[in-house]
Design a protein around this motif. Structure first.
Motif, PDB file in Angstrom:
ATOM      1  N   ALA A   9       8.178 -24.824  14.610  1.00 35.55           N
ATOM      2  CA  ALA A   9       7.762 -25.420  15.882  1.00 35.55           C
ATOM      3  C   ALA A   9       6.898 -26.639  15.608  1.00 35.55           C
ATOM      4  N   ALA A  10       7.118 -27.701  16.365  1.00 39.60           N
ATOM      5  CA  ALA A  10       6.279 -28.907  16.278  1.00 39.60           C
ATOM      6  C   ALA A  10       5.143 -28.729  17.271  1.00 39.60           C
ATOM      7  N   LEU A  11       3.969 -28.435  16.757  1.00 42.85           N
ATOM      8  CA  LEU A  11       2.811 -28.188  17.607  1.00 42.85           C
ATOM      9  C   LEU A  11       2.028 -29.487  17.813  1.00 42.85           C
TER      10      LEU A  11
ATOM     11  N   SER B  62     -12.213 -20.779   4.994  1.00 48.24           N
ATOM     12  CA  SER B  62     -12.613 -20.998   6.391  1.00 48.24           C
ATOM     13  C   SER B  62     -11.843 -22.170   7.007  1.00 48.24           C
ATOM     14  N   GLU B  63     -11.563 -23.214   6.225  1.00 49.04           N
ATOM     15  CA  GLU B  63     -10.786 -24.331   6.751  1.00 49.04           C
ATOM     16  C   GLU B  63      -9.352 -23.892   7.046  1.00 49.04           C
ATOM     17  N   ARG B  64      -8.749 -23.111   6.143  1.00 47.53           N
ATOM     18  CA  ARG B  64      -7.394 -22.604   6.380  1.00 47.53           C
ATOM     19  C   ARG B  64      -7.362 -21.718   7.620  1.00 47.53           C
ATOM     20  N   ALA B  65      -8.343 -20.839   7.740  1.00 52.68           N
ATOM     21  CA  ALA B  65      -8.397 -19.939   8.903  1.00 52.68           C
ATOM     22  C   ALA B  65      -8.543 -20.736  10.198  1.00 52.68           C
ATOM     23  N   HIS B  66      -9.357 -21.788  10.179  1.00 59.99           N
ATOM     24  CA  HIS B  66      -9.526 -22.624  11.373  1.00 59.99           C
ATOM     25  C   HIS B  66      -8.217 -23.327  11.729  1.00 59.99           C
ATOM     26  N   GLU B  67      -7.502 -23.856  10.743  1.00 57.92           N
ATOM     27  CA  GLU B  67      -6.216 -24.509  11.003  1.00 57.92           C
ATOM     28  C   GLU B  67      -5.220 -23.523  11.620  1.00 57.92           C
ATOM     29  N   GLN B  68      -5.180 -22.309  11.077  1.00 60.61           N
ATOM     30  CA  GLN B  68      -4.262 -21.310  11.605  1.00 60.61           C
ATOM     31  C   GLN B  68      -4.664 -20.864  13.004  1.00 60.61           C
TER      32      GLN B  68
ATOM     33  N   MET C 264      -3.502 -20.939  18.843  1.00 62.14           N
ATOM     34  CA  MET C 264      -3.876 -21.322  20.217  1.00 62.14           C
ATOM     35  C   MET C 264      -2.826 -22.280  20.792  1.00 62.14           C
ATOM     36  N   ALA C 265      -2.308 -23.183  19.980  1.00 60.73           N
ATOM     37  CA  ALA C 265      -1.270 -24.112  20.441  1.00 60.73           C
ATOM     38  C   ALA C 265       0.017 -23.357  20.792  1.00 60.73           C
ATOM     39  N   VAL C 266       0.341 -22.307  20.040  1.00 55.04           N
ATOM     40  CA  VAL C 266       1.523 -21.494  20.350  1.00 55.04           C
ATOM     41  C   VAL C 266       1.330 -20.807  21.703  1.00 55.04           C
TER      42      VAL C 266
ATOM     43  N   ASP D 127       0.455 -10.436  19.205  1.00 54.97           N
ATOM     44  CA  ASP D 127       0.163 -11.021  17.898  1.00 54.97           C
ATOM     45  C   ASP D 127       0.912 -12.341  17.741  1.00 54.97           C
ATOM     46  N   VAL D 128       0.257 -13.298  17.085  1.00 57.17           N
ATOM     47  CA  VAL D 128       0.874 -14.569  16.717  1.00 57.17           C
ATOM     48  C   VAL D 128       0.521 -14.837  15.265  1.00 57.17           C
ATOM     49  N   VAL D 129       1.528 -15.151  14.461  1.00 61.31           N
ATOM     50  CA  VAL D 129       1.325 -15.497  13.053  1.00 61.31           C
ATOM     51  C   VAL D 129       1.920 -16.881  12.837  1.00 61.31           C
ATOM     52  N   VAL D 130       1.180 -17.759  12.168  1.00 56.48           N
ATOM     53  CA  VAL D 130       1.678 -19.094  11.833  1.00 56.48           C
ATOM     54  C   VAL D 130       1.572 -19.288  10.331  1.00 56.48           C
ATOM     55  N   GLN D 131       2.555 -19.989   9.771  1.00 61.45           N
ATOM     56  CA  GLN D 131       2.548 -20.272   8.336  1.00 61.45           C
ATOM     57  C   GLN D 131       3.531 -21.393   8.042  1.00 61.45           C
TER      58      GLN D 131
END
Length: 192
Positions: free
Chosen positions: A77-79, A101-107, A112-114, A129-133
């Motif tokens: 998905a293009a967020l 912490s930076e990775r967790a914030h990005e995810q 939230m965008a999803v 649940d939402v998982v992004v990777q």
């Protein structure tokens, strides 16, 4: 645009287009089918034509006519810009490495965008649940970055997504800014 799926060795290239008319569409379904049949796409060696499918059982792979609670992207998905990852120059990968912490914030921003994209698509359901990777959730898929060159989206904005709903959702489910370009196409899970 729909990626090819349904076989263990499929390459997920776009080979089909699903034309969906809303219930209140003033154009009759047979007229819409006639208008789309034979349309020429692309140029030169990349030229192809739209041809109406002889049978439509392939849409079941995309959850059409059946509900599922677990969904995952076939194409990332293009967020929005607010959900993009910080780019690290490949030569500075060690010096500019992201901490946890930076990775967790990005995810978190991407999740939230999803949720916002689901709301915009009028999927006002309970999301458990939402998982992004970046890595594909689907077997034989490609990393999110691999889809960027053929789109107008920066690779940092592309995310593979898995969603679990509280109740079954019928497809097709397509989310994000690239939904009309073949990005953000979901399939019910498991699809094996």
């Amino acid at each position: 645009p729909l990626p090819s799926i349904g076989h263990a060795h499929v390459d997920h290239q776009i080979r089909r287009v699903l034309v969906e008319a809303p219930a209140n569409c003033p154009i009759r379904a047979d007229d819409l089918s006639w208008a789309c049949n034979g349309v020429e796409l692309g140029e030169g060696a990349n030229r192809s034509w739209l041809t109406a499918a002889q049978e439509d059982s392939f849409v079941e792979y995309f959850g059409v006519g059946q509900g599922a609670t677990h969904w995952r992207t076939l194409t990332p998905a293009a967020l929005p810009e607010s959900a993009k990852r910080r780019r690290i120059e490949p030569t500075r990968r060690v010096a500019e490495a992201k901490n946890a912490s930076e990775r967790a914030h990005e995810q978190q921003q991407a999740c939230m965008a999803v949720l916002t994209a689901l709301r915009h698509a009028r999927f006002n359901l309970d999301v458990l649940d939402v998982v992004v990777q970046r890595e594909p959730i689907q077997s034989h898929g490609a990393r999110a970055e691999a889809f960027a060159p053929s789109t107008r989206f920066a690779k940092e904005r592309l995310w593979h997504v898995a969603i679990q709903f509280g109740e079954p959702v019928q497809g097709p489910l397509v989310l994000g800014d690239g939904r009309f370009l073949g990005l953000g196409v979901f399939a019910p899970f498991p699809l094996e």
